[in-house]
Design a protein around this motif. Structure first.
Motif, mmCIF file in Angstrom:
data_model
loop_
_atom_site.group_PDB
_atom_site.id
_atom_site.type_symbol
_atom_site.label_atom_id
_atom_site.label_comp_id
_atom_site.label_asym_id
_atom_site.label_seq_id
_atom_site.Cartn_x
_atom_site.Cartn_y
_atom_site.Cartn_z
ATOM 1 N N PRO A 252 0.820 -1.229 0.000
ATOM 2 C CA PRO A 252 0.000 0.000 0.000
ATOM 3 C C PRO A 252 0.837 1.256 0.000
ATOM 4 C CG PRO A 252 0.003 -1.020 2.184
ATOM 5 C CD PRO A 252 0.705 -1.972 1.257
ATOM 6 N N ARG A 253 2.137 1.162 0.326
ATOM 7 C CA ARG A 253 2.970 2.362 0.355
ATOM 8 C C ARG A 253 3.313 2.854 -1.036
ATOM 9 N NH1 ARG A 253 7.794 0.161 3.845
ATOM 10 N NH2 ARG A 253 7.456 -1.506 2.338
ATOM 11 N N ALA A 254 3.133 1.996 -2.056
ATOM 12 C CA ALA A 254 3.546 2.385 -3.401
ATOM 13 C C ALA A 254 2.732 3.543 -3.938
ATOM 14 C CB ALA A 254 3.422 1.181 -4.340
ATOM 15 N N LEU A 255 1.457 3.629 -3.535
ATOM 16 C CA LEU A 255 0.592 4.681 -4.048
ATOM 17 C C LEU A 255 0.176 5.668 -2.958
ATOM 18 C CD1 LEU A 255 -1.688 2.557 -6.391
ATOM 19 C CD2 LEU A 255 0.242 3.980 -7.013
ATOM 20 N N ARG A 256 0.938 5.735 -1.892
ATOM 21 C CA ARG A 256 0.540 6.620 -0.815
ATOM 22 C C ARG A 256 0.761 8.066 -1.209
ATOM 23 N NH1 ARG A 256 5.509 5.574 3.449
ATOM 24 N NH2 ARG A 256 7.168 6.411 2.142
ATOM 25 N N ARG A 257 -0.010 8.948 -0.658
ATOM 26 C CA ARG A 257 0.135 10.368 -0.916
ATOM 27 C C ARG A 257 1.267 10.914 -0.056
ATOM 28 N NH1 ARG A 257 -3.920 12.909 -3.427
ATOM 29 N NH2 ARG A 257 -3.422 14.855 -2.369
ATOM 30 N N PRO A 258 1.946 11.973 -0.533
ATOM 31 C CA PRO A 258 3.001 12.572 0.281
ATOM 32 C C PRO A 258 2.455 13.069 1.614
ATOM 33 C CG PRO A 258 3.108 13.361 -1.980
ATOM 34 C CD PRO A 258 1.831 12.580 -1.850
ATOM 35 N N ARG A 259 3.283 13.012 2.643
ATOM 36 C CA ARG A 259 2.834 13.416 3.967
ATOM 37 C C ARG A 259 2.550 14.912 4.016
ATOM 38 N NH1 ARG A 259 6.972 10.044 7.925
ATOM 39 N NH2 ARG A 259 6.278 7.953 7.310
ATOM 40 N N ARG A 260 1.645 15.272 4.917
ATOM 41 C CA ARG A 260 1.201 16.662 5.002
ATOM 42 C C ARG A 260 2.359 17.603 5.312
ATOM 43 N NH1 ARG A 260 -3.633 19.089 5.633
ATOM 44 N NH2 ARG A 260 -4.657 17.063 5.820
ATOM 45 N N ARG A 261 3.271 17.199 6.192
ATOM 46 C CA ARG A 261 4.351 18.115 6.564
ATOM 47 C C ARG A 261 5.313 18.324 5.393
ATOM 48 N NH1 ARG A 261 9.314 16.051 8.278
ATOM 49 N NH2 ARG A 261 9.502 13.788 8.386
ATOM 50 N N VAL A 262 5.463 17.306 4.516
ATOM 51 C CA VAL A 262 6.291 17.475 3.331
ATOM 52 C C VAL A 262 5.640 18.478 2.389
ATOM 53 C CG1 VAL A 262 7.314 16.297 1.358
ATOM 54 C CG2 VAL A 262 7.191 15.142 3.577
ATOM 55 N N ILE A 263 4.332 18.350 2.192
ATOM 56 C CA ILE A 263 3.598 19.284 1.346
ATOM 57 C C ILE A 263 3.710 20.697 1.901
ATOM 58 C CG2 ILE A 263 1.281 19.969 0.633
ATOM 59 C CD1 ILE A 263 2.214 17.729 -1.044
ATOM 60 N N GLU A 264 3.562 20.844 3.209
ATOM 61 C CA GLU A 264 3.606 22.170 3.819
ATOM 62 C C GLU A 264 4.984 22.792 3.682
ATOM 63 O OE1 GLU A 264 2.469 25.615 5.698
ATOM 64 O OE2 GLU A 264 1.315 23.991 4.781
ATOM 65 N N ARG A 265 6.031 21.981 3.763
ATOM 66 C CA ARG A 265 7.380 22.508 3.583
ATOM 67 C C ARG A 265 7.577 23.013 2.154
ATOM 68 N NH1 ARG A 265 11.374 24.971 6.356
ATOM 69 N NH2 ARG A 265 13.432 24.431 5.559
ATOM 70 N N HIS A 266 7.087 22.276 1.192
ATOM 71 C CA HIS A 266 7.187 22.719 -0.199
ATOM 72 C C HIS A 266 6.358 23.987 -0.428
ATOM 73 C CE1 HIS A 266 9.627 19.612 -2.036
ATOM 74 N NE2 HIS A 266 8.943 18.680 -1.402
ATOM 75 N N ARG A 267 5.202 24.085 0.225
ATOM 76 C CA ARG A 267 4.376 25.288 0.063
ATOM 77 C C ARG A 267 5.105 26.517 0.572
ATOM 78 N NH1 ARG A 267 1.777 28.924 2.569
ATOM 79 N NH2 ARG A 267 2.433 28.095 4.568
ATOM 80 N N HIS A 268 5.772 26.386 1.715
ATOM 81 C CA HIS A 268 6.491 27.503 2.302
ATOM 82 C C HIS A 268 7.639 27.923 1.385
ATOM 83 C CE1 HIS A 268 8.185 30.108 5.415
ATOM 84 N NE2 HIS A 268 9.348 29.522 5.202
ATOM 85 N N ARG A 269 8.365 26.957 0.822
ATOM 86 C CA ARG A 269 9.511 27.296 0.005
ATOM 87 C C ARG A 269 9.061 27.850 -1.350
ATOM 88 N NH1 ARG A 269 13.221 22.846 0.464
ATOM 89 N NH2 ARG A 269 11.790 21.717 -0.841
ATOM 90 N N ALA A 270 7.943 27.366 -1.889
ATOM 91 C CA ALA A 270 7.444 27.873 -3.163
ATOM 92 C C ALA A 270 6.712 29.205 -3.005
ATOM 93 C CB ALA A 270 6.497 26.838 -3.793
ATOM 94 N N ARG A 271 6.518 29.638 -1.753
ATOM 95 C CA ARG A 271 5.865 30.905 -1.449
ATOM 96 C C ARG A 271 4.433 30.953 -1.995
ATOM 97 N NH1 ARG A 271 10.131 35.128 -3.530
ATOM 98 N NH2 ARG A 271 11.377 33.367 -4.202
ATOM 99 N N LEU A 272 3.737 29.833 -1.839
ATOM 100 C CA LEU A 272 2.339 29.778 -2.214
ATOM 101 C C LEU A 272 1.480 30.135 -1.016
ATOM 102 C CD1 LEU A 272 1.992 26.592 -4.446
ATOM 103 C CD2 LEU A 272 1.465 28.920 -5.098
ATOM 104 N N PRO A 273 0.438 30.937 -1.216
ATOM 105 C CA PRO A 273 -0.424 31.296 -0.079
ATOM 106 C C PRO A 273 -1.227 30.112 0.396
ATOM 107 C CG PRO A 273 -1.370 32.092 -2.130
ATOM 108 C CD PRO A 273 -0.003 31.546 -2.465
ATOM 109 N N LEU A 274 -1.703 30.201 1.632
ATOM 110 C CA LEU A 274 -2.570 29.168 2.160
ATOM 111 C C LEU A 274 -3.865 29.149 1.355
ATOM 112 C CD1 LEU A 274 -2.101 29.753 5.981
ATOM 113 C CD2 LEU A 274 -1.288 27.788 4.670
ATOM 114 N N ALA A 275 -4.497 27.977 1.301
ATOM 115 C CA ALA A 275 -5.730 27.847 0.535
ATOM 116 C C ALA A 275 -6.822 28.707 1.165
ATOM 117 C CB ALA A 275 -6.172 26.383 0.476
#
Length: 275
Positions: A252-275
């Motif tokens: 089941p790990r093969a199709l798992r979604r990226p973890r929330r904290r990884v996504i949030e780190r990328h959002r901060h670095r890409a300078r995207l606003p919160l939804a």
């Protein structure tokens, strides 16, 4: 036309351009009628014969090619979506998410191909890291995460990926998920990236303090199993496959979604606003 069907796009010609094109107009013998133009220096490429395209869409309706009506419907729907959202808003959305993809890829430590001062908003070209099979990594992105990124052709094949942020994909969630999935694929390939997965909160004194001893819990009586009263259904071929020696269920790990904290780190670095 970002997000529209491939092979169709609105185009306009100035009066001077029309004069130059029609000066070399020559109607093919197979569809030529009396009085049609025959040029001594016709346009040699049927593909680029814009004079025939003018007649195809003009009153004569001379055949140049067989148009795919589904492509025309797709082009019209794309234009409708742009009008509904607003041209300025569409341009701003692509600029926001194209810039976010650029900053996110740079944040991973990857090298952007070309001069970023002249970069388009809807696609980012990035150099493939050393030691990574570009096509194999693209296959992993598609098979494991359902994300398709483009390759390059000619001398750049195997050296550059093209990652699009156009049309429906010019969105916050698609940019961040793509960055997180690419990070996972690169890590799997042995590339040292400065990714969102490396971030963790600083260790606090509470986390380093020796935990207090908890009072010993009294053992709880275990509930007795209830008798089975339902009649089990007959076991079919799927059950037999699961019970077969050597059978391994899908990971089941093969199709798992990226973890929330990884996504949030990328959002901060890409300078995207919160939804």
């Amino acid at each position: 036309m970002p997000g529209g069907p491939s092979g169709s796009a609105p185009v306009t010609f100035s009066e001077r351009a029309v004069e130059v094109i029609t000066a070399r107009k020559s109607v093919e013998a197979g569809i030529r009628s009396e009085g049609d133009e025959v040029s001594a220096h016709p346009i040699r490429s049927n593909y680029f014969d814009l004079a025939m395209i003018f007649d195809y869409w003009g009153p004569q309706r001379l055949n140049h090619h067989t148009e795919a009506t589904s492509m025309l419907y797709g082009a019209r729907e794309c234009a409708r979506l742009i009008v509904d959202e607003g041209v300025d808003q569409v341009v701003a959305r692509h600029a926001l998410h194209g810039g976010a993809m650029l900053r996110g890829l740079e944040g991973l430590g990857l090298t952007i191909f070309g001069d970023t001062a002249h970069k388009m908003n809807n696609v980012t070209a990035v150099m493939i890291p050393d030691g990574i099979d570009g096509d194999a990594a693209r296959g992993a992105m598609l098979n494991d995460f359902g994300i398709e990124i483009g390759t390059s052709f000619g001398p750049l094949h195997g050296k550059v990926w093209r990652i699009g942020t156009m049309g429906y994909n010019a969105r916050r969630d698609t940019v961040l998920t793509t960055l997180a999935a690419l990070e996972a694929v690169l890590r799997r390939g042995g590339v040292s990236v400065t990714g969102g997965g490396e971030w963790a909160p600083p260790t606090t004194s509470m986390q380093t303090r020796t935990p207090r001893q908890q009072p010993r819990q009294q053992p709880q009586p275990q509930p007795q199993p209830r008798p089975q009263t339902r009649t089990s259904r007959p076991k079919g071929p799927a059950h037999e496959r699961r019970q077969a020696p050597g059978h391994r269920p899908p990971d089941p790990r093969a199709l798992r979604r990226p973890r929330r904290r990884v996504i949030e780190r990328h959002r901060h670095r890409a300078r995207l606003p919160l939804a």
